[in-house]
Scaffold this motif. Sequence first.
Motif, PDB file in Angstrom:
ATOM      1  N   GLN A 192      49.341  31.450  46.336  1.00  0.00           N
ATOM      2  CA  GLN A 192      48.662  31.355  47.621  1.00  0.00           C
ATOM      3  C   GLN A 192      47.168  31.180  47.419  1.00  0.00           C
ATOM      4  O   GLN A 192      46.573  31.805  46.520  1.00  0.00           O
ATOM      5  N   ALA A 193      46.553  30.318  48.214  1.00  0.00           N
ATOM      6  CA  ALA A 193      45.120  30.057  48.105  1.00  0.00           C
ATOM      7  C   ALA A 193      44.321  31.346  48.264  1.00  0.00           C
ATOM      8  O   ALA A 193      44.621  32.172  49.133  1.00  0.00           O
ATOM      9  N   GLY A 194      43.326  31.509  47.404  1.00  0.00           N
ATOM     10  CA  GLY A 194      42.471  32.676  47.459  1.00  0.00           C
ATOM     11  C   GLY A 194      42.955  33.851  46.641  1.00  0.00           C
ATOM     12  O   GLY A 194      42.233  34.844  46.488  1.00  0.00           O
ATOM     13  N   THR A 195      44.159  33.779  46.100  1.00  0.00           N
ATOM     14  CA  THR A 195      44.674  34.875  45.269  1.00  0.00           C
ATOM     15  C   THR A 195      43.822  35.018  44.014  1.00  0.00           C
ATOM     16  O   THR A 195      43.535  34.034  43.333  1.00  0.00           O
ATOM     17  N   VAL A 196      43.430  36.228  43.697  1.00  0.00           N
ATOM     18  CA  VAL A 196      42.631  36.509  42.508  1.00  0.00           C
ATOM     19  C   VAL A 196      43.508  37.232  41.492  1.00  0.00           C
ATOM     20  O   VAL A 196      44.075  38.296  41.794  1.00  0.00           O
ATOM     21  N   ILE A 197      43.645  36.652  40.325  1.00  0.00           N
ATOM     22  CA  ILE A 197      44.432  37.255  39.247  1.00  0.00           C
ATOM     23  C   ILE A 197      43.446  37.848  38.244  1.00  0.00           C
ATOM     24  O   ILE A 197      42.632  37.129  37.646  1.00  0.00           O
ATOM     25  N   THR A 198      43.498  39.149  38.051  1.00  0.00           N
ATOM     26  CA  THR A 198      42.574  39.845  37.164  1.00  0.00           C
ATOM     27  C   THR A 198      43.312  40.326  35.916  1.00  0.00           C
ATOM     28  O   THR A 198      44.359  40.966  36.024  1.00  0.00           O
ATOM     29  N   GLN A 199      42.762  39.996  34.747  1.00  0.00           N
ATOM     30  CA  GLN A 199      43.352  40.396  33.471  1.00  0.00           C
ATOM     31  C   GLN A 199      44.842  40.029  33.433  1.00  0.00           C
ATOM     32  O   GLN A 199      45.695  40.837  33.066  1.00  0.00           O
ATOM     33  N   GLY A 200      45.131  38.784  33.784  1.00  0.00           N
ATOM     34  CA  GLY A 200      46.527  38.351  33.879  1.00  0.00           C
ATOM     35  C   GLY A 200      47.134  37.964  32.539  1.00  0.00           C
ATOM     36  O   GLY A 200      46.444  37.559  31.603  1.00  0.00           O
ATOM     37  N   PHE A 201      48.460  38.098  32.465  1.00  0.00           N
ATOM     38  CA  PHE A 201      49.223  37.689  31.290  1.00  0.00           C
ATOM     39  C   PHE A 201      50.384  36.826  31.734  1.00  0.00           C
ATOM     40  O   PHE A 201      50.983  37.065  32.792  1.00  0.00           O
ATOM     41  N   ALA A 202      50.721  35.833  30.905  1.00  0.00           N
ATOM     42  CA  ALA A 202      51.979  35.103  31.055  1.00  0.00           C
ATOM     43  C   ALA A 202      52.809  35.370  29.797  1.00  0.00           C
ATOM     44  O   ALA A 202      52.295  35.880  28.804  1.00  0.00           O
ATOM     45  N   GLN A 203      54.066  34.998  29.844  1.00  0.00           N
ATOM     46  CA  GLN A 203      54.953  35.303  28.722  1.00  0.00           C
ATOM     47  C   GLN A 203      55.858  34.110  28.466  1.00  0.00           C
ATOM     48  O   GLN A 203      56.297  33.430  29.404  1.00  0.00           O
ATOM     49  N   ASP A 204      56.120  33.834  27.183  1.00  0.00           N
ATOM     50  CA  ASP A 204      56.999  32.716  26.861  1.00  0.00           C
ATOM     51  C   ASP A 204      58.417  33.211  26.599  1.00  0.00           C
ATOM     52  O   ASP A 204      58.719  34.413  26.717  1.00  0.00           O
TER      53      ASP A 204
ATOM     54  N   ASN B  84      56.229  36.309  23.650  1.00  0.00           N
ATOM     55  CA  ASN B  84      54.820  36.328  23.258  1.00  0.00           C
ATOM     56  C   ASN B  84      53.963  36.339  24.522  1.00  0.00           C
ATOM     57  O   ASN B  84      54.250  35.617  25.480  1.00  0.00           O
ATOM     58  N   LYS B  85      52.917  37.143  24.527  1.00  0.00           N
ATOM     59  CA  LYS B  85      52.034  37.222  25.676  1.00  0.00           C
ATOM     60  C   LYS B  85      50.893  36.219  25.538  1.00  0.00           C
ATOM     61  O   LYS B  85      50.334  36.044  24.462  1.00  0.00           O
ATOM     62  N   TRP B  86      50.558  35.573  26.665  1.00  0.00           N
ATOM     63  CA  TRP B  86      49.478  34.591  26.720  1.00  0.00           C
ATOM     64  C   TRP B  86      48.450  35.084  27.731  1.00  0.00           C
ATOM     65  O   TRP B  86      48.765  35.268  28.914  1.00  0.00           O
ATOM     66  N   VAL B  87      47.244  35.314  27.255  1.00  0.00           N
ATOM     67  CA  VAL B  87      46.201  35.958  28.041  1.00  0.00           C
ATOM     68  C   VAL B  87      45.441  34.920  28.863  1.00  0.00           C
ATOM     69  O   VAL B  87      44.866  33.970  28.318  1.00  0.00           O
ATOM     70  N   LEU B  88      45.407  35.100  30.184  1.00  0.00           N
ATOM     71  CA  LEU B  88      44.640  34.231  31.067  1.00  0.00           C
ATOM     72  C   LEU B  88      43.162  34.611  30.999  1.00  0.00           C
ATOM     73  O   LEU B  88      42.814  35.682  30.486  1.00  0.00           O
ATOM     74  N   PRO B  89      42.266  33.759  31.512  1.00  0.00           N
ATOM     75  CA  PRO B  89      40.862  34.174  31.649  1.00  0.00           C
ATOM     76  C   PRO B  89      40.763  35.474  32.449  1.00  0.00           C
ATOM     77  O   PRO B  89      41.671  35.819  33.211  1.00  0.00           O
ATOM     78  N   ALA B  90      39.663  36.204  32.268  1.00  0.00           N
ATOM     79  CA  ALA B  90      39.521  37.531  32.882  1.00  0.00           C
ATOM     80  C   ALA B  90      39.794  37.499  34.381  1.00  0.00           C
ATOM     81  O   ALA B  90      40.441  38.401  34.922  1.00  0.00           O
ATOM     82  N   THR B  91      39.323  36.454  35.054  1.00  0.00           N
ATOM     83  CA  THR B  91      39.555  36.322  36.500  1.00  0.00           C
ATOM     84  C   THR B  91      39.946  34.884  36.811  1.00  0.00           C
ATOM     85  O   THR B  91      39.247  33.947  36.398  1.00  0.00           O
ATOM     86  N   VAL B  92      41.049  34.730  37.520  1.00  0.00           N
ATOM     87  CA  VAL B  92      41.509  33.403  37.943  1.00  0.00           C
ATOM     88  C   VAL B  92      41.680  33.435  39.462  1.00  0.00           C
ATOM     89  O   VAL B  92      42.407  34.285  39.990  1.00  0.00           O
ATOM     90  N   THR B  93      41.003  32.522  40.139  1.00  0.00           N
ATOM     91  CA  THR B  93      41.115  32.431  41.601  1.00  0.00           C
ATOM     92  C   THR B  93      41.842  31.139  41.957  1.00  0.00           C
ATOM     93  O   THR B  93      41.400  30.040  41.584  1.00  0.00           O
ATOM     94  N   ILE B  94      42.946  31.267  42.663  1.00  0.00           N
ATOM     95  CA  ILE B  94      43.726  30.089  43.044  1.00  0.00           C
ATOM     96  C   ILE B  94      42.995  29.365  44.172  1.00  0.00           C
ATOM     97  O   ILE B  94      42.698  29.961  45.211  1.00  0.00           O
ATOM     98  N   PRO B  95      42.688  28.066  43.986  1.00  0.00           N
ATOM     99  CA  PRO B  95      41.907  27.319  44.982  1.00  0.00           C
ATOM    100  C   PRO B  95      42.761  26.937  46.186  1.00  0.00           C
ATOM    101  O   PRO B  95      43.973  27.178  46.215  1.00  0.00           O
TER     102      PRO B  95
END
Length: 392
Positions: free
Chosen positions: A107-119, A123-134
């Motif tokens: 959803q637009a405007g969602t802020v993901i803080t210290q996010g992780f994805a997983q394969d 294995n964990k994949w570290v997102l940037p410290a803050t990601v804001t969905i445009p």
Amino acid sequence: MASPTAPTISATGISAPTYAEVLAYLQSKYRSIYGDDIYLESDSQDGQFLGVIALAISDANAATIAAYLSFSPGTAQKAALSSNVKINGISRAVPTNSQADLTIVGQAGTVITQGFAQDQNNNKWVLPATVTIPPSGSIIVTAVCATAGAISAGPDQINKIATMTRGWQSVSNAFPASEGAPVETDSALRQRQKTSTALPSRTVLEGTIGAVAGVAGVTRYVAYDNDTKVTDVNGIPGNSLAMVVEGGDVSAIASAIAGKKGPGGGTYGTTSATVMNVYGMPIPINFFRPTYRAITAAASLKALPGYTSAIGTALQQAVSDYVNLVAIGGGPSGTVEWADALTAANSIPGSNTFKLTALTLSGPGGPGTPDVPLAFNEAASCTPASIVLTVT
């Protein structure tokens, strides 16, 4: 006047006498003192003593030559080379973690803080410290694997949300992850130092290439500049710059391109990031991530005396290493060269213990003729297990 055993510096560089020449000089001086009939062979006490002195002089000469050569990036090694390249504003690459460009949807405007994805291998994949969905509902970011080393992940294998966040709906990777690398070798650092000198260049294209080459994590890259008004054979629109970049952070690469490209020229590619200029205006920057073309090979050997299975393994590794070092797009020839693969196979230690009777390269489309062509945005990929050996 300097002793003839000392190093000398001339217009062609530095040189020093060999151990044998130093020993012969000491023996001649010894005989001038004690007489020509003195016995100085290696089985005598005097001969062994002169040998120790000659070795010490030769070692000191070698250290002097190494110190002299350490002042040039072209000849320096290890710590000296690491120090030299700082003049160009670069440093030796330390061991890196794998990276992957992830498409974050939500959803637009969602802020993901210290996010992780997983394969799929957890294995964990570290997102940037803050990601804001445009407002568009999706954004591409570069994630770093939490585990150091060459962690691989194919397209769409990083598809799990590890840190549940309200409004974050899905994650995926359209392209394979760029695997982590060990500490940068001297030869690779020298090549990067040569490229980095293009930063203060007189052409905009060379400066852009130099800036991208200096981005941390970038391994292979190539630039295509279409300065005509029509679309070229690669599908690049007129008056556009297309760069294909392996490794490195998406935002850092986009910033490097934006800081060096000429005004008014467009960028082209399937990966996009927005960079703010000094006036606070958004500049969309596009470039390509390489698509990987799996290369296989079949080699037939006639074993000669001294051949072992370890030599066959070394041949597989040498051919694989050559393929993985081929420039994106195949370089000037646009192909993975059969002749260069043949040279790599015949250049391993122990090559005199076999006769290479046949070598065939193949891509997904079938055997090469004899080379395997690469598209402008393709990178060749090969593993030693992909080299099939037949030994007779």
